[in-house]
Design a protein around this motif. Structure first.
Motif, PDB file in Angstrom:
ATOM      1  N   PRO A 112      13.469 -15.468  13.531  1.00 13.77           N
ATOM      2  CA  PRO A 112      14.899 -15.899  12.937  1.00 13.77           C
ATOM      3  C   PRO A 112      15.902 -14.710  12.844  1.00 13.77           C
ATOM      4  O   PRO A 112      16.811 -14.820  13.165  1.00 13.77           O
ATOM      5  CB  PRO A 112      14.482 -16.690  11.593  1.00 13.77           C
ATOM      6  CG  PRO A 112      13.066 -17.127  11.454  1.00 13.77           C
ATOM      7  CD  PRO A 112      12.473 -16.174  12.499  1.00 13.77           C
ATOM      8  N   PHE A 113      15.152 -13.546  12.255  1.00 11.21           N
ATOM      9  CA  PHE A 113      16.032 -12.509  12.204  1.00 11.21           C
ATOM     10  C   PHE A 113      16.355 -12.033  13.523  1.00 11.21           C
ATOM     11  O   PHE A 113      17.590 -11.503  13.940  1.00 11.21           O
ATOM     12  CB  PHE A 113      15.288 -11.393  11.588  1.00 11.21           C
ATOM     13  CG  PHE A 113      15.829 -10.164  10.887  1.00 11.21           C
ATOM     14  CD1 PHE A 113      17.085 -10.348   9.910  1.00 11.21           C
ATOM     15  CD2 PHE A 113      16.013  -9.104  11.487  1.00 11.21           C
ATOM     16  CE1 PHE A 113      17.633  -9.305   9.482  1.00 11.21           C
ATOM     17  CE2 PHE A 113      16.626  -7.859  11.133  1.00 11.21           C
ATOM     18  CZ  PHE A 113      17.522  -8.251  10.047  1.00 11.21           C
ATOM     19  N   ILE A 114      15.497 -11.889  14.507  1.00 12.06           N
ATOM     20  CA  ILE A 114      15.853 -11.559  15.911  1.00 12.06           C
ATOM     21  C   ILE A 114      16.880 -12.406  16.538  1.00 12.06           C
ATOM     22  O   ILE A 114      17.778 -11.922  17.258  1.00 12.06           O
ATOM     23  CB  ILE A 114      14.570 -11.372  16.892  1.00 12.06           C
ATOM     24  CG1 ILE A 114      13.390 -10.235  15.998  1.00 12.06           C
ATOM     25  CG2 ILE A 114      14.657 -11.011  18.188  1.00 12.06           C
ATOM     26  CD1 ILE A 114      12.150 -10.399  16.687  1.00 12.06           C
ATOM     27  N   LEU A 115      16.673 -13.504  16.521  1.00 14.66           N
ATOM     28  CA  LEU A 115      17.494 -14.589  16.907  1.00 14.66           C
ATOM     29  C   LEU A 115      18.865 -14.436  16.175  1.00 14.66           C
ATOM     30  O   LEU A 115      19.979 -14.616  16.912  1.00 14.66           O
ATOM     31  CB  LEU A 115      16.835 -16.054  16.875  1.00 14.66           C
ATOM     32  CG  LEU A 115      17.911 -17.183  17.309  1.00 14.66           C
ATOM     33  CD1 LEU A 115      17.845 -17.169  18.703  1.00 14.66           C
ATOM     34  CD2 LEU A 115      17.193 -18.444  16.946  1.00 14.66           C
ATOM     35  N   LEU A 116      19.040 -14.217  14.971  1.00 10.20           N
ATOM     36  CA  LEU A 116      20.392 -14.003  14.496  1.00 10.20           C
ATOM     37  C   LEU A 116      21.024 -12.669  15.006  1.00 10.20           C
ATOM     38  O   LEU A 116      22.152 -13.023  15.245  1.00 10.20           O
ATOM     39  CB  LEU A 116      20.107 -13.769  12.954  1.00 10.20           C
ATOM     40  CG  LEU A 116      21.487 -13.351  12.202  1.00 10.20           C
ATOM     41  CD1 LEU A 116      22.533 -14.763  12.268  1.00 10.20           C
ATOM     42  CD2 LEU A 116      20.954 -13.091  10.588  1.00 10.20           C
ATOM     43  N   ILE A 117      20.114 -11.819  15.326  1.00  7.81           N
ATOM     44  CA  ILE A 117      20.696 -10.414  15.843  1.00  7.81           C
ATOM     45  C   ILE A 117      21.279 -10.817  17.212  1.00  7.81           C
ATOM     46  O   ILE A 117      22.468 -10.478  17.773  1.00  7.81           O
ATOM     47  CB  ILE A 117      19.585  -9.513  16.102  1.00  7.81           C
ATOM     48  CG1 ILE A 117      19.548  -9.140  14.650  1.00  7.81           C
ATOM     49  CG2 ILE A 117      20.266  -8.372  16.756  1.00  7.81           C
ATOM     50  CD1 ILE A 117      18.359  -7.969  14.753  1.00  7.81           C
ATOM     51  N   LEU A 118      20.636 -11.504  18.137  1.00  7.98           N
ATOM     52  CA  LEU A 118      21.010 -11.822  19.364  1.00  7.98           C
ATOM     53  C   LEU A 118      22.308 -12.777  19.641  1.00  7.98           C
ATOM     54  O   LEU A 118      23.391 -12.485  20.308  1.00  7.98           O
ATOM     55  CB  LEU A 118      19.877 -12.516  20.253  1.00  7.98           C
ATOM     56  CG  LEU A 118      18.483 -11.559  20.455  1.00  7.98           C
ATOM     57  CD1 LEU A 118      17.405 -12.553  21.063  1.00  7.98           C
ATOM     58  CD2 LEU A 118      18.894 -10.502  21.500  1.00  7.98           C
ATOM     59  N   LEU A 119      22.160 -13.697  18.742  1.00  9.90           N
ATOM     60  CA  LEU A 119      23.575 -14.570  18.551  1.00  9.90           C
ATOM     61  C   LEU A 119      24.724 -14.034  18.103  1.00  9.90           C
ATOM     62  O   LEU A 119      25.742 -13.857  18.709  1.00  9.90           O
ATOM     63  CB  LEU A 119      23.092 -15.749  17.739  1.00  9.90           C
ATOM     64  CG  LEU A 119      22.240 -17.226  18.153  1.00  9.90           C
ATOM     65  CD1 LEU A 119      22.058 -17.967  17.157  1.00  9.90           C
ATOM     66  CD2 LEU A 119      23.012 -17.616  19.330  1.00  9.90           C
TER      67      LEU A 119
END
Length: 350
Positions: A109-116
């Motif tokens: 979730p943290f990685i996805l938040l950064i990418l988004l």
């Protein structure tokens, strides 16, 4: 321009962090494990504080990443540092592979938040999302005063999207999901009411001494004598004079403690800080004053009742532990605010 203002403001906030981040790390260690933990892990605490603060300072100075995710990237860098620091020093983890499946899934979730966040904060994408809902996200506050919510380009909207996507990634059980929703419904009302009240009070204070004329909210003839922000700011200016930078962070602390966040504090005291700065150290020092205010509000997170309550609920402790935590951290928090005030004096006068 607004962009230049935001970047300058962000850089000045990060200028305080090398000092404050280390102290925060020491404070967390001492609060959790006392002097023994501080003695054992002070090097890791100091280095992690420096990694976080210097990463933020570099990103704010270089402007190579969107300002909205500087905190996220700084936190990520710190997480990597702490992971490798203890991985290299522990026999139990030396033989483990770097890409552990459980760790990767938990971090997704943290990685996805950064990418988004990277994608959404690209200028063309952000402009498109900001205009997508058009007038449907513009609300009238009072008279001719309107606010464009920019919902789709807001980082808070992204957090909600990532939270929903995480359900399919983490695959919680029905019981876990049910407990999470119940806990969210229980917690949401405190922050919601705090934000609502603080923004309402901020508008009332900012618009006091004004009147609606031909559908427009305009200052009256006695605006300077009746506006609440100006009156409060003049009181601070007369009380502290050239030493005002020393007390500016404490306004941030008070606002965040009562309102539950630095955002609420910034909204409530923005105009007061502006007026007080003009009356004391001059308009050119406002960015340093307001940055110190924001840092003071961030420091207050350590003793903000709403956040402590949320943290206590997360780890399953009650009111007794919450009171003990506030008691243990209040003096260090006040000391850090004083340090921010001293640094403000140095940044402004030297």
């Amino acid at each position: 321009s607004l962009s230049s203002f935001v970047w300058d403001y962000t850089f000045k906030i990060t200028a305080f962090l090398p000092f404050i981040s280390m102290l925060f790390a020491f404070l967390m260690l001492y609060t959790v494990g006392g002097a023994q933990a501080l003695k054992k892990h002070w090097v890791a605490a100091m280095l992690s504080g420096l990694v976080l603060s210097l990463t933020a300072l570099f990103l704010a100075y270089s402007r190579i990443a969107p300002v909205e995710i500087i905190g996220i990237l700084s936190g990520l860098a710190t997480m990597f540092f702490v992971y490798f620091y203890y991985k290299n020093g522990s026999n139990a983890t030396k033989n483990q592979t770097f890409f552990q499946k459980d760790l990767l899934v938990a971090s997704s979730p943290f990685i996805l938040l950064i990418l988004l966040s990277f994608v959404v904060n690209m200028h063309s994408v952000k402009l498109y999302l900001s205009n997508l809902l058009n007038h449907y996200e513009v609300i009238t506050v009072f008279a001719d005063k309107k606010e464009d919510l920019n919902i789709l380009s807001s980082v808070w909207f992204l957090i909600m999207v990532v939270s929903l996507l995480s359900i399919f990634i983490l695959k919680p059980t029905a019981n876990q999901l049910n407990n999470t929703v119940k806990l969210w419904l229980k917690r949401i009302w405190g922050p919601f009411l705090a934000y609502s009240l603080f923004f309402s009070v901020a508008y009332i204070m900012a618009w006091s001494g004004m009147d609606v004329i031909d559908g427009k909210l305009l200052p009256t003839a006695n605006f300077a004598q009746n506006n609440m922000d100006i009156i409060i700011a003049q009181g601070f200016a007369q009380s502290f004079g050239s030493f005002y930078p020393l007390v500016a962070p404490f306004l941030g602390l008070i606002g965040a403690f009562v309102g539950g966040s630095a955002t609420a504090s910034n909204v409530l005291f923005a105009k007061i800080q502006w007026e007080a700065t003009i009356s004391t150290v001059g308009i050119n020092s406002f960015m340093w004053i307001y940055a110190a205010h924001a840092v003071g509000g961030g420091i207050a997170s350590a003793i903000t009742p709403s956040k402590i309550t949320n943290a206590a609920a997360t780890i399953g402790v009650g009111g007794k532990e919450e009171a003990q935590f506030i008691k243990a951290t209040i003096l260090p928090v006040l000391f850090m605010c004083l340090l921010v005030g001293i640094l403000s004096m140095i940044f402004i006068y030297l």
